[in-house]
Design an enzyme around this catalytic site. Structure first.
Site, PDB file in Angstrom:
ATOM      1  N   SER A 209       0.841  -1.205   0.000  1.00 12.41           N
ATOM      2  CA  SER A 209       0.000   0.000   0.000  1.00 12.41           C
ATOM      3  C   SER A 209       0.882   1.262   0.000  1.00 12.41           C
ATOM      4  O   SER A 209       1.721   1.406  -0.880  1.00 12.41           O
ATOM      5  CB  SER A 209      -0.950  -0.053   1.203  1.00 12.41           C
ATOM      6  OG  SER A 209      -1.951   0.915   1.078  1.00 12.41           O
ATOM      7  N   ASP A 351      -9.687  -4.942  -4.616  1.00 14.61           N
ATOM      8  CA  ASP A 351      -9.120  -3.969  -3.678  1.00 14.61           C
ATOM      9  C   ASP A 351     -10.007  -2.723  -3.672  1.00 14.61           C
ATOM     10  O   ASP A 351     -10.179  -2.069  -4.696  1.00 14.61           O
ATOM     11  CB  ASP A 351      -7.685  -3.624  -4.125  1.00 14.61           C
ATOM     12  CG  ASP A 351      -6.915  -2.858  -3.063  1.00 14.61           C
ATOM     13  OD1 ASP A 351      -7.493  -1.922  -2.479  1.00 14.61           O
ATOM     14  OD2 ASP A 351      -5.739  -3.195  -2.830  1.00 14.61           O
ATOM     15  N   HIS A 383      -8.190  -5.160   0.361  1.00 15.65           N
ATOM     16  CA  HIS A 383      -6.935  -4.456   0.619  1.00 15.65           C
ATOM     17  C   HIS A 383      -6.242  -4.876   1.916  1.00 15.65           C
ATOM     18  O   HIS A 383      -5.082  -5.271   1.909  1.00 15.65           O
ATOM     19  CB  HIS A 383      -7.180  -2.948   0.612  1.00 15.65           C
ATOM     20  CG  HIS A 383      -5.925  -2.141   0.590  1.00 15.65           C
ATOM     21  ND1 HIS A 383      -5.086  -2.106  -0.503  1.00 15.65           N
ATOM     22  CD2 HIS A 383      -5.332  -1.354   1.526  1.00 15.65           C
ATOM     23  CE1 HIS A 383      -4.059  -1.316  -0.240  1.00 15.65           C
ATOM     24  NE2 HIS A 383      -4.178  -0.854   0.983  1.00 15.65           N
TER      25      HIS A 383
END
Ligand SMILES: *[C@@H]1O[C@H](CO)[C@@H](O)[C@H](O)[C@H]1NC(C)=O
Ligand SMILES: *[C@@H]1O[C@H](CO)[C@@H](O)[C@H](O)[C@H]1NC(C)=O
Ligand SMILES: *[C@@H]1O[C@H](CO)[C@@H](O)[C@H](O)[C@H]1NC(C)=O
Length: 450
Positions: A209, A351, A383
């Protein structure tokens, strides 16, 4: 909306993070000076003339100075911090800090540069700060990531993590992050007289991320900015390629706080964007918007959950003004050099924070540019779930590179139902949990200790 069995897990984690950030709202005895007050973070006069990666200051924190969740000291051989010269996204000199962790029985020829998902427009949320013992729980997500770093340390690898947002807390500014990651590696490799690391140690990168934004930008800037660095592998998960895609995806949802944090982070680097944003904020909403400059990830998630940026600004199409458009365009990953570092990429098809499509497209672009990439599309995870379940594959990849297992030149991609059930993943995942528990118990971290 799709439904997936991993959804409840994501919510559980999210609620945990919120709860922990609430706990920190209580006054907490500060034992560590925050970066804005700590002179260590101030570069000495004339630092601008030093080469990028030059160590400007160093300090030894000691073996039990870093802590998981502020309270569980990590028993490693030692931890060091370096203030080093780097370069911001505008090409101006900057200085920032990296933390180097050395396990017991370390192999001085192996280094992983792990980038955390700081995801905050505040320097007080820098990993160099929130990983220190007694710091409270505002950096709880970064502190949780220390457990991933522990499993790397347990393998005997040196691990460093950079305050890659630079001195201005430029969250989401890819070029700043990429430079800071590469210069941190230069600084660490030059620290041997203090840390015993070999100057020719094998180096790899990892990040998920926000951490993949930083490590990913490092991979594409490396050929032009730090071509002398030999980096033998990088694992990038849930990679944010297009900021606008995330801005659109998170509005109105539980991760809505990424929008004000991200926009403030960009504005911290680009004065013309700061002026533009200020000009379109609804006056009575300004205070609430700028509050993001003081909040770490979990706190911002709590503050802005389920809100929409539209309710803060006078024009709903705020990203389309020329100044915003230009900076968002410049911030798209995949437009610099094709990485020559072998990559492992993993991304959840569904996601809901960092949309899949831009990452899938970048993978194809990089492949046609001659990159070497193993790509895994995960069908069930989302995610936050893939952040955890995808870790095992990433660790296996890093381990193979250090062991000298040959990479398959070129690109290959596969789809998995869930990364956790991939070959070998459960065993590695079990070890991650085992290592984390041992680390929390304060047992020595490093090979041959258990
Ligand atoms: C240390 O790492 C280097 C580089 O990966 C490797 O060649 C060497 O075998 C490792 N040493 C040990 C004792 O594992
Ligand atoms: C390590 O070397 C650098 C210069 O290369 C020097 O500035 C620093 O003082 C040295 N540190 C120690 C602990 O010897
Ligand atoms: C950002 O995304 C929104 C929603 O998809 C779109 O309307 C807007 O034009 C995009 N802005 C830029 C600069 O691409």
């Amino acid at each position: 909306m799709f439904s997936s069995p991993s959804r409840p897990l994501a919510w559980m984690l999210f609620i945990c993070a919120l709860w922990m950030s609430l706990v920190t709202a209580a006054p907490h005895a500060k034992v560590v000076l925050s970066p804005s007050k700590d002179p260590f973070y101030q570069p000495p006069k004339g630092y601008e003339k030093e080469h990028p990666g030059t160590i400007l200051r160093s300090r030894t924190l000691g073996p039990k100075s870093l802590a998981a969740f502020s309270a569980f000291p990590q028993n490693i051989a030692n931890a060091y911090q370096f203030l080093y010269r780097t370069t911001d996204a505008l090409g101006n000199p900057d200085a920032t800090v990296t933390t180097l962790m050395v396990p017991h029985n370390a192999n001085a020829s192996r280094l992983v540069s792990y980038q955390v998902m700081q995801d905050s427009a505040s320097n007080d949320c820098n990993p160099s700060h929130v990983l220190q013992k007694g710091e409270g729980l505002k950096g709880v997500i970064t502190q949780a990531e220390l457990l991933f770093m522990d499993t790397l340390l347990e393998r005997g690898w040196y691990v460093n993590t950079a305050d890659y947002e630079g001195s201005k807390a430029s969250f989401t500014v890819g070029a700043m992050a990429g430079h800071a990651v590469l210069d941190a590696i230069r600084a660490v490799l030059a620290s041997g007289n203090l840390t015993a690391i070999k100057s020719d140690a094998q180096v790899q990168l990892w990040g998920y991320s926000g951490g993949a934004l930083a490590s990913g930008w490092a991979t594409q800037l490396q050929p032009s900015y730090a071509s002398e660095l030999k980096i033998i592998g990088a694992a990038l998960g849930g990679t944010p390629v297009d900021l606008n895609a995330t801005l659109s995806a998170v509005g109105g949802g539980p991760f809505a706080g990424l929008a004000p944090s991200g926009i403030n982070g960009l504005a911290n680097q680009y004065p013309e964007l700061a002026a533009y944003v200020d000009s379109i904020l609804i006056p009575k909403k300004k205070k609430a918007f700028y509050k993001a400059k003081d909040l770490c990830l979990a706190q911002a998630a709590l503050q802005y959950a389920f809100q929409n940026m539209d309710s803060y600004v006078t024009r709903p199409d705020y990203t389309n003004a020329p100044v915003a458009k230009k900076i968002l365009e410049e911030s798209v990953m995949g437009r610099a050099d094709t990485p020559t570092i072998p990559l492992f990429m993993y991304h959840a098809e569904h996601d809901e924070v960092v949309p899949y499509k831009p990452a899938g497209n970048m993978y194809k672009d990089w492949c046609s540019g001659g990159a070497t990439i193993e790509f895994v599309k995960d069908e069930l995870s989302e995610h936050i779930v893939l952040f955890i379940t995808g870790a095992a594959n990433a660790i296996i990849y890093l381990e193979d590179r250090f062991k000298g297992v040959a990479v398959h030149e070129g690109c290959s991609s596969r789809t998995t139902v869930t990364s956790l059930l991939d070959h070998g993943a459960i065993g590695v995942f079990g070890k991650v949990i085992w290592d984390a528990l041992n680390a929390l118990l304060g047992l020595p971290i490093g090979p041959g200790n258990l």
